[in-house]
Design an enzyme around this catalytic site. Structure first.
Site, PDB file in Angstrom:
ATOM      1  N   ASP A  45       0.810  -1.212   0.000  1.00 13.73           N
ATOM      2  CA  ASP A  45       0.000   0.000   0.000  1.00 13.73           C
ATOM      3  C   ASP A  45       0.849   1.271   0.000  1.00 13.73           C
ATOM      4  OD1 ASP A  45      -2.087  -1.752   0.231  1.00 13.73           O
ATOM      5  OD2 ASP A  45      -2.887  -0.911   2.088  1.00 13.73           O
ATOM      6  N   HIS A 100      -6.103   9.214   0.931  1.00 14.81           N
ATOM      7  CA  HIS A 100      -5.931   8.288   2.057  1.00 14.81           C
ATOM      8  C   HIS A 100      -6.695   8.726   3.309  1.00 14.81           C
ATOM      9  CE1 HIS A 100      -3.996   5.449   4.827  1.00 14.81           C
ATOM     10  NE2 HIS A 100      -3.619   4.791   3.746  1.00 14.81           N
ATOM     11  N   HIS A 189       3.541  -2.753   3.132  1.00 16.40           N
ATOM     12  CA  HIS A 189       3.652  -1.353   2.706  1.00 16.40           C
ATOM     13  C   HIS A 189       5.028  -1.126   2.101  1.00 16.40           C
ATOM     14  CE1 HIS A 189       0.527  -1.476   5.780  1.00 16.40           C
ATOM     15  NE2 HIS A 189      -0.007  -0.425   5.175  1.00 16.40           N
TER      16      HIS A 189
END
Length: 355
Positions: A45, A100, A189
């Site tokens: 992500d 986000h 991530h």
């Protein structure tokens, strides 16, 4: 952008030339001798970002892994070259909202804006809109799921959380991969060095257990065999809906009948998209129709070169296939274009499958 511990802890997912029409059959996952125990999806992500994205791609390529990268739209807008690098490396691109936010605190119009801005940004860069959406922090609700569906996307959460966002060590991140089973999705991530360092160990872990890194099916949200990239097992296919392709020409436009798709009304009208290929030969199937009993003709161009022609002989939708088409590897622009319209027919396009 660091994930919220509160939200993460509360939202663990426990998720032609051939003129013979062929029947539309389900896309199935084929067995691969190197993957006897199936496929898992590695997801990263919050990209793209300078330095982090390049380091991630280098680590994945060196480990022989492909992954799904859930990009923040604003980051993609600011760093389009990195998005193109992601695609060129054979990665799949997902939508992770534009800024986000915690989307459960928004109304449906705000949710839709976050999603559509990102769709448009990524499509403008790569030629293809994402099919997958991951809500920031994993925070979701019924309203968001409805907006996601209205935009033709599949919500993707995860089965295994690496906890890299919570300061997990390289060893802990690598150990999390032990919990992956066929079809599972792992959350990681791109901005944490411990995550990058864990990638070779994750690759070895999967190999030792007969698992392979695959793509996420838009139909199920689970990991399946890869599409036409670095490996393309027989029986797998990538489907691209015509309305998700980029339209060009004077009259090309969306239609809702006889299916949801695109109509090419005049010479030069076309739709196009960009596809990554690791192999240089594929079959291309196109579902479409003519607007009347006359023969509709649509040329297939790959990388600017004519590769064959699809012919649709009437108004009933049918699927036609060009077999064993040779083409370039890496990112290739695929174009479906009308070049011989004499004013007596229009070509209606539903979707293309690449086998």
């Amino acid at each position: 952008m660091l994930k919220s511990t509160l939200l993460k802890g509360g939202i663990m997912l426990t998720l032609f030339s051939s003129l013979l029409a062929i029947p539309v059959s389900p896309i199935v996952q084929a067995a691969d001798a190197n993957c006897p125990n199936g496929y898992v999806a590695l997801t990263f992500d919050d990209g793209p970002s300078p330095g982090n994205t390049t380091n991630l791609l280098n680590a994945l390529k060196q480990a022989g892994l492909r992954a799904t990268l859930f990009n923040i739209g604003r980051n993609a807008q600011n760093h389009p070259a990195l998005v193109r690098d992601q695609v060129a490396a054979g990665m799949w691109i997902g939508n992770h909202s534009f800024t986000h936010p915690n989307m459960t605190s928004m109304n449906s119009a705000q949710m839709a804006s976050e999603i559509t801005q990102t769709q448009q940004t990524i499509q403008s860069i790569t030629g293809s809109a994402p099919k997958l959406f991951r809500p920031p922090y994993g925070a979701t609700n019924g309203t968001l799921r409805s907006v996601i569906s209205q935009n033709g996307l599949t919500e993707v959460l995860w089965n295994v959380d690496s906890l890299d966002w919570n300061g997990a060590s390289t060893a802990q991140i690598a150990a999390a991969a032990n919990r992956l089973q066929n079809g599972d999705v792992m959350l990681l991530h791109e901005q944490f060095q411990n995550t990058i360092r864990a990638i070779p160990q994750i690759a070895q872990n999967l190999k030792n257990r007969g698992l392979c890194a695959g793509m996420i099916s838009p139909a199920t949200g689970r990991a399946v065999a890869p599409d036409g990239g670095s490996s393309n097992p027989p029986g797998t296919a990538t489907r691209i809906e015509a309305e998700q392709m980029t339209k060009s020409g004077t009259y090309a436009s969306n239609i809702s009948s006889p299916f949801s798709g695109v109509a090419l009304y005049a010479n030069g009208d076309s739709v196009k998209f960009t596809q990554y290929f690791g192999l240089g030969t594929h079959n291309f199937s196109l579902r479409g129709a003519s607007n009347n009993a006359n023969m509709a003709r649509v040329d297939l161009r790959i990388g600017g070169q004519l590769k064959g022609t699809f012919y649709f002989g009437g108004s009933s939708p049918a699927v036609y296939t060009l077999n064993n088409v040779s083409h370039g590897t890496g990112n290739q622009e695929i174009e479906l274009i009308v070049t011989a319209d004499n004013g007596t027919w229009d070509a209606y396009l539903d979707y293309m499958e690449i086998h």
